[in-house]
Design a protein around this motif. Structure first.
Motif, mmCIF file in Angstrom:
data_model
loop_
_atom_site.group_PDB
_atom_site.id
_atom_site.type_symbol
_atom_site.label_atom_id
_atom_site.label_comp_id
_atom_site.label_asym_id
_atom_site.label_seq_id
_atom_site.Cartn_x
_atom_site.Cartn_y
_atom_site.Cartn_z
ATOM 1 N N MET A 10 7.788 8.260 -12.766
ATOM 2 C CA MET A 10 6.228 7.685 -12.325
ATOM 3 C C MET A 10 5.940 7.190 -10.933
ATOM 4 O O MET A 10 7.192 6.885 -10.257
ATOM 5 C CB MET A 10 5.756 6.792 -13.369
ATOM 6 N N GLU A 11 4.793 7.164 -10.483
ATOM 7 C CA GLU A 11 4.414 6.586 -9.041
ATOM 8 C C GLU A 11 3.647 5.525 -9.051
ATOM 9 O O GLU A 11 3.004 5.267 -10.003
ATOM 10 C CB GLU A 11 3.766 7.900 -8.317
ATOM 11 N N GLY A 12 3.720 4.636 -8.147
ATOM 12 C CA GLY A 12 3.027 3.637 -8.056
ATOM 13 C C GLY A 12 2.740 3.000 -6.591
ATOM 14 O O GLY A 12 3.468 3.672 -5.763
ATOM 15 N N TYR A 13 1.929 2.022 -6.365
ATOM 16 C CA TYR A 13 1.696 1.607 -5.262
ATOM 17 C C TYR A 13 2.092 0.100 -4.863
ATOM 18 O O TYR A 13 2.026 -0.807 -5.893
ATOM 19 C CB TYR A 13 0.158 1.555 -4.890
ATOM 20 N N ILE A 14 2.659 -0.265 -3.659
ATOM 21 C CA ILE A 14 3.159 -1.801 -3.526
ATOM 22 C C ILE A 14 2.169 -2.563 -3.335
ATOM 23 O O ILE A 14 1.177 -2.182 -2.752
ATOM 24 C CB ILE A 14 4.170 -1.919 -2.281
ATOM 25 N N ILE A 23 -0.949 -1.434 -14.894
ATOM 26 C CA ILE A 23 0.368 -2.070 -15.330
ATOM 27 C C ILE A 23 0.950 -2.164 -14.011
ATOM 28 O O ILE A 23 1.107 -1.514 -12.977
ATOM 29 C CB ILE A 23 1.287 -0.871 -15.988
ATOM 30 N N ILE A 24 1.381 -3.540 -13.712
ATOM 31 C CA ILE A 24 2.170 -3.981 -12.640
ATOM 32 C C ILE A 24 3.612 -4.236 -13.185
ATOM 33 O O ILE A 24 3.648 -5.056 -13.987
ATOM 34 C CB ILE A 24 1.388 -5.279 -12.008
ATOM 35 N N LEU A 25 4.409 -3.646 -12.165
ATOM 36 C CA LEU A 25 6.088 -4.027 -12.532
ATOM 37 C C LEU A 25 6.691 -4.852 -11.338
ATOM 38 O O LEU A 25 6.054 -4.726 -10.107
ATOM 39 C CB LEU A 25 6.641 -2.793 -12.562
ATOM 40 N N SER A 26 7.561 -5.609 -11.651
ATOM 41 C CA SER A 26 8.349 -6.334 -10.613
ATOM 42 C C SER A 26 9.663 -5.675 -10.536
ATOM 43 O O SER A 26 10.360 -5.614 -11.647
ATOM 44 C CB SER A 26 8.305 -7.754 -11.297
ATOM 45 N N LEU A 27 9.668 -4.934 -9.278
ATOM 46 C CA LEU A 27 11.024 -4.247 -9.216
ATOM 47 C C LEU A 27 11.668 -4.690 -7.887
ATOM 48 O O LEU A 27 11.250 -5.277 -6.850
ATOM 49 C CB LEU A 27 10.383 -2.663 -9.141
ATOM 50 N N GLU A 28 13.208 -4.286 -8.075
ATOM 51 C CA GLU A 28 13.916 -4.414 -6.642
ATOM 52 C C GLU A 28 13.779 -3.446 -5.904
ATOM 53 O O GLU A 28 13.500 -2.197 -6.543
ATOM 54 C CB GLU A 28 15.319 -4.654 -7.382
ATOM 55 N N GLU A 29 13.836 -3.480 -4.678
ATOM 56 C CA GLU A 29 13.910 -2.462 -3.846
ATOM 57 C C GLU A 29 14.746 -1.111 -4.111
ATOM 58 O O GLU A 29 14.368 0.115 -4.228
ATOM 59 C CB GLU A 29 14.470 -2.653 -2.534
ATOM 60 N N SER A 30 15.699 -1.165 -4.887
ATOM 61 C CA SER A 30 16.817 -0.344 -5.416
ATOM 62 C C SER A 30 16.148 0.590 -6.572
ATOM 63 O O SER A 30 16.584 1.359 -7.116
ATOM 64 C CB SER A 30 18.077 -0.750 -5.815
ATOM 65 N N ASP A 31 15.127 0.115 -7.156
ATOM 66 C CA ASP A 31 14.233 0.666 -8.147
ATOM 67 C C ASP A 31 13.316 1.687 -8.148
ATOM 68 O O ASP A 31 13.088 2.135 -9.018
ATOM 69 C CB ASP A 31 13.612 -0.331 -9.171
ATOM 70 N N PHE A 32 12.936 1.783 -6.837
ATOM 71 C CA PHE A 32 12.162 2.777 -6.171
ATOM 72 C C PHE A 32 12.457 3.643 -4.986
ATOM 73 O O PHE A 32 13.229 3.077 -4.071
ATOM 74 C CB PHE A 32 10.665 2.259 -6.269
ATOM 75 N N GLU A 33 11.573 4.596 -4.810
ATOM 76 C CA GLU A 33 11.971 5.262 -3.617
ATOM 77 C C GLU A 33 10.739 5.343 -2.687
ATOM 78 O O GLU A 33 9.604 5.782 -3.313
ATOM 79 C CB GLU A 33 12.572 6.712 -3.683
ATOM 80 N N VAL A 34 10.326 5.049 -1.577
ATOM 81 C CA VAL A 34 9.232 5.204 -0.776
ATOM 82 C C VAL A 34 8.716 6.782 -0.634
ATOM 83 O O VAL A 34 9.835 7.451 -0.267
ATOM 84 C CB VAL A 34 9.389 4.524 0.582
ATOM 85 N N ILE A 35 7.783 7.097 -1.052
ATOM 86 C CA ILE A 35 7.289 8.598 -0.790
ATOM 87 C C ILE A 35 6.557 8.807 0.279
ATOM 88 O O ILE A 35 6.329 9.429 1.192
ATOM 89 C CB ILE A 35 6.347 9.004 -2.367
ATOM 90 N N GLU A 36 5.455 7.636 0.623
ATOM 91 C CA GLU A 36 4.414 7.828 1.542
ATOM 92 C C GLU A 36 4.182 6.528 2.362
ATOM 93 O O GLU A 36 4.361 5.473 1.567
ATOM 94 C CB GLU A 36 3.111 8.175 0.810
ATOM 95 N N GLY A 81 0.958 -1.190 -0.100
ATOM 96 C CA GLY A 81 0.059 -0.111 -0.011
ATOM 97 C C GLY A 81 0.880 1.317 -0.151
ATOM 98 O O GLY A 81 0.434 2.476 -0.097
ATOM 99 N N MET A 82 2.136 1.246 0.265
ATOM 100 C CA MET A 82 3.168 2.477 0.393
ATOM 101 C C MET A 82 3.099 3.004 -1.124
ATOM 102 O O MET A 82 2.950 2.336 -2.300
ATOM 103 C CB MET A 82 4.466 1.943 0.832
ATOM 104 N N LEU A 83 3.172 4.359 -1.160
ATOM 105 C CA LEU A 83 3.350 5.130 -2.340
ATOM 106 C C LEU A 83 4.857 5.237 -2.690
ATOM 107 O O LEU A 83 5.544 5.737 -1.820
ATOM 108 C CB LEU A 83 2.759 6.419 -2.290
ATOM 109 N N VAL A 84 5.144 4.838 -3.926
ATOM 110 C CA VAL A 84 6.601 5.022 -4.161
ATOM 111 C C VAL A 84 6.718 5.871 -5.612
ATOM 112 O O VAL A 84 6.051 5.718 -6.488
ATOM 113 C CB VAL A 84 7.393 3.433 -4.351
#
Length: 62
Positions: free
Chosen positions: A19-23, A48-61, A5-8
């Motif tokens: 772009m932004e997305g939700y876990i 669109i759902i992406l499979s990402l590593e933790e280093s591919d995004f930053e937590v916003i919220e 549910g976190m915004l990244v």
């Protein structure tokens, strides 16, 4: 810690950078499923759902 549910903010791969997305789920110990956030500038008929590593995004919220 990352939770469902976190915004990244996506930093990689380049075709969705900025772009932004939700876990949505943890795929395994190193990868997360992220659903892209729909905006007026990014309307999508389907999610669109992406499979990402933790280093591919930053937590916003949290």
């Amino acid at each position: 810690m990352i939770y469902i549910g976190m915004l990244v903010h996506i930093v990689y791969p380049n075709y969705v950078k900025g772009m932004e997305g939700y876990i949505q789920a943890q795929e395994n110990s190193a990868r997360w499923l992220v659903r892209l956030k729909q905006t007026p500038f990014n309307p999508q008929p389907e999610s669109i759902i992406l499979s990402l590593e933790e280093s591919d995004f930053e937590v916003i919220e949290q």
